[in-house]
Design a protein around this motif. Structure first.
Motif, short mmCIF file in Angstrom:
data_model
loop_
_atom_site.label_atom_id
_atom_site.label_comp_id
_atom_site.label_asym_id
_atom_site.label_seq_id
_atom_site.Cartn_x
_atom_site.Cartn_y
_atom_site.Cartn_z
N TYR A 34 0.82 -1.21 0.00
CA TYR A 34 0.00 0.00 0.00
C TYR A 34 0.85 1.26 0.00
N THR A 35 0.33 2.30 -0.67
CA THR A 35 0.89 3.64 -0.54
C THR A 35 -0.28 4.57 -0.23
N SER A 36 0.01 5.87 -0.20
CA SER A 36 -1.05 6.85 0.10
C SER A 36 -1.96 7.11 -1.09
N VAL A 37 -1.75 6.43 -2.20
CA VAL A 37 -2.57 6.68 -3.38
C VAL A 37 -3.81 5.81 -3.32
N CYS A 40 -5.29 2.60 -5.61
CA CYS A 40 -4.25 2.06 -6.50
C CYS A 40 -3.37 1.12 -5.70
N MET A 41 -2.93 0.03 -6.35
CA MET A 41 -2.12 -0.93 -5.61
C MET A 41 -0.65 -0.83 -5.98
N VAL A 42 0.19 -1.27 -5.05
CA VAL A 42 1.60 -1.51 -5.34
C VAL A 42 1.73 -3.00 -5.63
N ILE A 43 2.31 -3.36 -6.76
CA ILE A 43 2.57 -4.77 -7.01
C ILE A 43 4.00 -5.05 -6.57
N LYS A 44 4.14 -5.88 -5.56
CA LYS A 44 5.46 -6.17 -4.99
C LYS A 44 6.17 -7.27 -5.77
N PRO A 45 7.46 -7.49 -5.48
CA PRO A 45 8.24 -8.44 -6.30
C PRO A 45 7.57 -9.80 -6.49
N TYR A 48 4.73 -9.16 -8.90
CA TYR A 48 5.15 -8.69 -10.22
C TYR A 48 5.84 -9.80 -11.01
N GLU A 52 5.20 -10.89 -14.78
CA GLU A 52 6.26 -10.99 -15.80
C GLU A 52 6.17 -12.32 -16.55
N SER A 143 -0.48 0.42 -18.56
CA SER A 143 -1.45 0.50 -17.47
C SER A 143 -2.61 1.37 -17.92
N GLU A 159 -6.00 1.78 -11.05
CA GLU A 159 -5.03 1.59 -12.13
C GLU A 159 -4.71 0.11 -12.17
N LEU A 161 -2.59 -3.10 -14.72
CA LEU A 161 -1.75 -3.41 -15.88
C LEU A 161 -2.50 -4.35 -16.80
#
Lengths: 482, 482
Positions: A34-37, A40-45, A48, A52, A143, A159, A161
């Motif tokens: 998570y971020t403050s956005v 919207c998500m953060v895709i972690k390693p 991700y 890939e 995205s 957002e 991908l």
């Protein structure tokens, strides 16, 4: 130790609270952050790396059919978005608007692409002149943004991908053929690579894409009995070509409109993997898509020779092309087992002093927990074989689950009761009238997922609509959906 | 035929009008296209395939150093952008602002990322607690937006593709080491893969990144004698960590701020390839990055056996891993030669009835136009050898060009005269004062490109500043830049 607790801590059971189980898995397998956005998500390693693998394999399959990759701008001027009437109605309510660039207000506001039909049409209008310029078989990985109100990692976020293919053809037949071809690429990819069985079929007019003549879909069934639309392929006919004036001089020297298609798949697929294969111990990744396929875990790793043997096995497997890692941290074997289970690595190999004495090691399947003792010299062959078996088993298990959770309905009462009590697909006949779709949705929250292709989708002469009782035209798979 | 004319038509000569030559090459090699989105480019298949090769190879090199890929949101809330003072001052004037989501005005406007330091910091603030969580070695491939007023394909556009690495470390030393390590990854990549020689060095305070303690750069020289900053790596020290409160408990049980780096490379590199290697016949692609390395062109292709032989050669080369295609269209050989030259394919193979009689074919180098007759049975070996030679020659040629266009200056008058008449780098001593950089820029439009690493960058005891004549501290490479 705080660090140790974090992963081993148990997660909510699937059957107690599926939504919470999903959130727990996504978090504990460290797929997103998570971020403050907001929204919207953060895709972690760990997440991700799955994307890939999906991208690499899908891209390879696209290119085999002649598709070429491009990159178009992320902004769409408002006037461009408005050119095709149905399309703008479908998307305008859910886009993000850019109104200022640098310190100045823009003369015309632009949205961040929710999808790029309008941009591809703008390009094709400039680039297509002659039949020699056709077909165009373009795709882009990027995205997109849709201003959703409620969001969930991978399933629905502001957002996400995806890839979006956009093709232009000289004839209607060729466009239709490409639409079906790409749907089949998607279906084969899900079944073969993600071990997810799918239904292939057509969307009803109510459910089709904004601006499309026909939308084809693949639908998969999640463990909670809800459907997930997993990929769609649209035939636009010449509707966009007329709106954007995309004409070409054909061999017969007359001007004609092109026929277009588009097709897309998204990071939703990661949600599908989680919800089809996962269990109460965490994520279960099919071997083909798993970034790590095998983890080697030494038992009593300080005992003489154990680490050497474990490292040796790891190297042998890596050399054989199996994505393997050695867990040589100072955590306990039990913690490492739990971690492997939570992260969904398809198999682990345990090896300790007693195993070494006997010249063997233990393979443990993630999907069944089965333990298999194998001779160390056979570890490469046996691991490869086991990964194939796991891939196949995951598919078979998911297919059996779907078949067990696909119901018929002879009366509307039975339909409503099944919808209420038995999560899954319901196969039932339909008259073709949107009013019945609306009624069914109002009564049960079920939507028409697809009309299966071929004979299966056609209603027999005497069949009647499950809702209104009039003459039926189609067989429809109904379901509650993500 | 209109179609035939399009590519063969001559382009502007490099020496007559370099900017027009660049535009011609980009257009005729079909690297980019246009839409109605002002200042944003379309990257077409021929251009995007180059980017895919760059990405694949760089990504492989990153992962070898332990880097993991992630994906963060494209939006940055205004309050987040403002947290680090220098950073917001550097970027706020050139960002695009989203003010509305769906039908509603946002409570807080957000910019489309111009770069993602602030988002990574926001994530690290949540994810880093203990020394066990370090280092974080994250990278993302994405697009970013900077609201430029004047734009040129690849070199400067409102949206461009790039990668941005963001790392967090327990110590200052480790951060500095990573900053240099990634700069070297970049430099090696340009020299080895793109055949572009680079200068490695440090930016002056005036030229460094907004918020960085130190910025390192690689600079390359274009054919018109202008410099192109081709990749940068920044050491942030603990500045961002203090602004975003990113602290961890170290082994000694005390709270410490992390030390951070970031480093990026963009689609500008495609501009560099064009401007370093291209010539008056069009694009010249180094074999390693070329999506098509060889095209086989049949001569008198309707003559018996010619197409078979040409196809046979194409298959042999493909099987050997050489990216080859057969041009079996009905265009003339002359047109095909021009096309190969315009598109920059490193070599072509010509084969006609007379060649077949003699059991040979003709290899033609793109870089030198040299024609080499080889026996058909040797074509695989000779082609592989030739591609190696071309790769090496392109590098050697570019290095020789840079050395020929690197000048010294003993007086400020000489500096100004060289800047005026001899495009290239000028090596000259500098006192370290920003006022002198400003003066030099005002007088010559030259900027300090870099202070080379090691002994070369240190001024000798008696050296004086080229501008003010006071004691010099550093040797600087100066130049006009893109």
């Amino acid at each position: 130790m705080a660090q140790e607790k974090k992963l081993v801590e148990s997660i909510t059971s699937r059957d107690v609270d599926f939504a919470q189980w999903y959130t727990d898995v996504v978090k504990k397998a460290e797929l997103t952050g998570y971020t403050s956005v907001r929204g919207c998500m953060v895709i972690k390693p760990a997440g991700y790396a799955i994307w890939e693998n999906i991208r690499t394999e899908l891209d390879r399959r696209f290119k085999e059919t002649g598709v070429e990759n491009v990159y178009l701008p992320m902004f769409i001027p408002e006037s461009l978005l408005q050119k095709e009437k149905d399309h703008v109605e479908g998307f305008a309510p859910e886009v993000a608007w850019v109104t200022h660039g640098g310190l100045n207000e823009l003369q015309e506001r632009m949205c961040v692409r929710p999808t790029s039909e309008t941009l591809f049409c703008d390009l094709y209008n400039k680039d297509i002149h002659s039949y020699r310029d056709l077909p165009k078989l373009y795709n882009q990985w990027c995205s997109v943004v849709r201003w959703e109100k409620t969001t969930r990692p991978f399933l629905r976020s502001r957002e996400f991908l995806w890839q979006e293919g956009h093709t232009a053809h000289a004839t209607a037949e060729e466009a239709e053929e490409r639409t079906i071809q790409m749907l089949n690429v998607y279906a084969d990819f899900l079944e073969d690579y993600l071990a997810i069985p799918v239904l292939r079929g057509q969307k009803t007019d109510k459910e089709k894409f904004a601006g499309a003549e026909a939308t084809y879909t693949i639908e998969s069934l999640m463990h909670d009995g809800k459907a997930l639309q997993s990929g769609t392929s649209h035939n636009f006919g010449d509707g966009f070509a007329r709106a954007f004036d995309i004409q070409f001089t054909d061999k017969d020297n007359t001007l004609k409109y092109v026929h277009q298609t588009s097709w897309g798949m998204t990071t939703r697929l990661i949600g599908a993997i989680i919800m089809v294969h996962g269990d109460d111990s965490g994520l279960v990744l099919p071997p083909k898509v798993a970034p790590t396929q095998c983890v080697v875990i030494p038992i009593r790793q300080k005992a003489e020779g154990v680490m050497d043997k474990a490292a040796g096995i790891c190297n042998v497997l890596k050399a054989a092309g199996i994505r393997t890692k050695l867990d040589d941290t100072d955590r306990s074997p039990g913690w490492k087992f739990s971690e492997q289970e939570m992260r969904g690595f398809p198999m682990r190999i345990e090896i300790g002093p007693k195993d070494i004495e006997r010249g063997q090691c233990v393979l443990v399947r993630r999907d069944t927990n089965e333990k298999i003792q194998v001779k160390i010299e056979d570890v490469e062959e046996e691991s490869a074989k086991l990964l194939d078996q796991i891939q196949k088993n995951l598919y078979d298990r998911a297919l059996a689950f779907r078949l067990e959770h696909t119901y018929g309905a002879d009366s509307y009462n039975e339909f409503k009761e099944t919808a209420d009590r038995k999560p899954g697909f319901i196969k039932a006949y339909w008259c073709g009238d949107e009013a019945c779709e609306d009624q069914i949705k109002a009564d049960t929250t079920c939507t028409s997922r697809c009309i299966p292709f071929g004979a299966e989708g056609e209603a027999p002469e005497d069949a009647t609509c499950i809702c209104c009782g009039k003459k039926a035209r189609k067989l429809v798979y109904w379901g509650k959906a993500y």
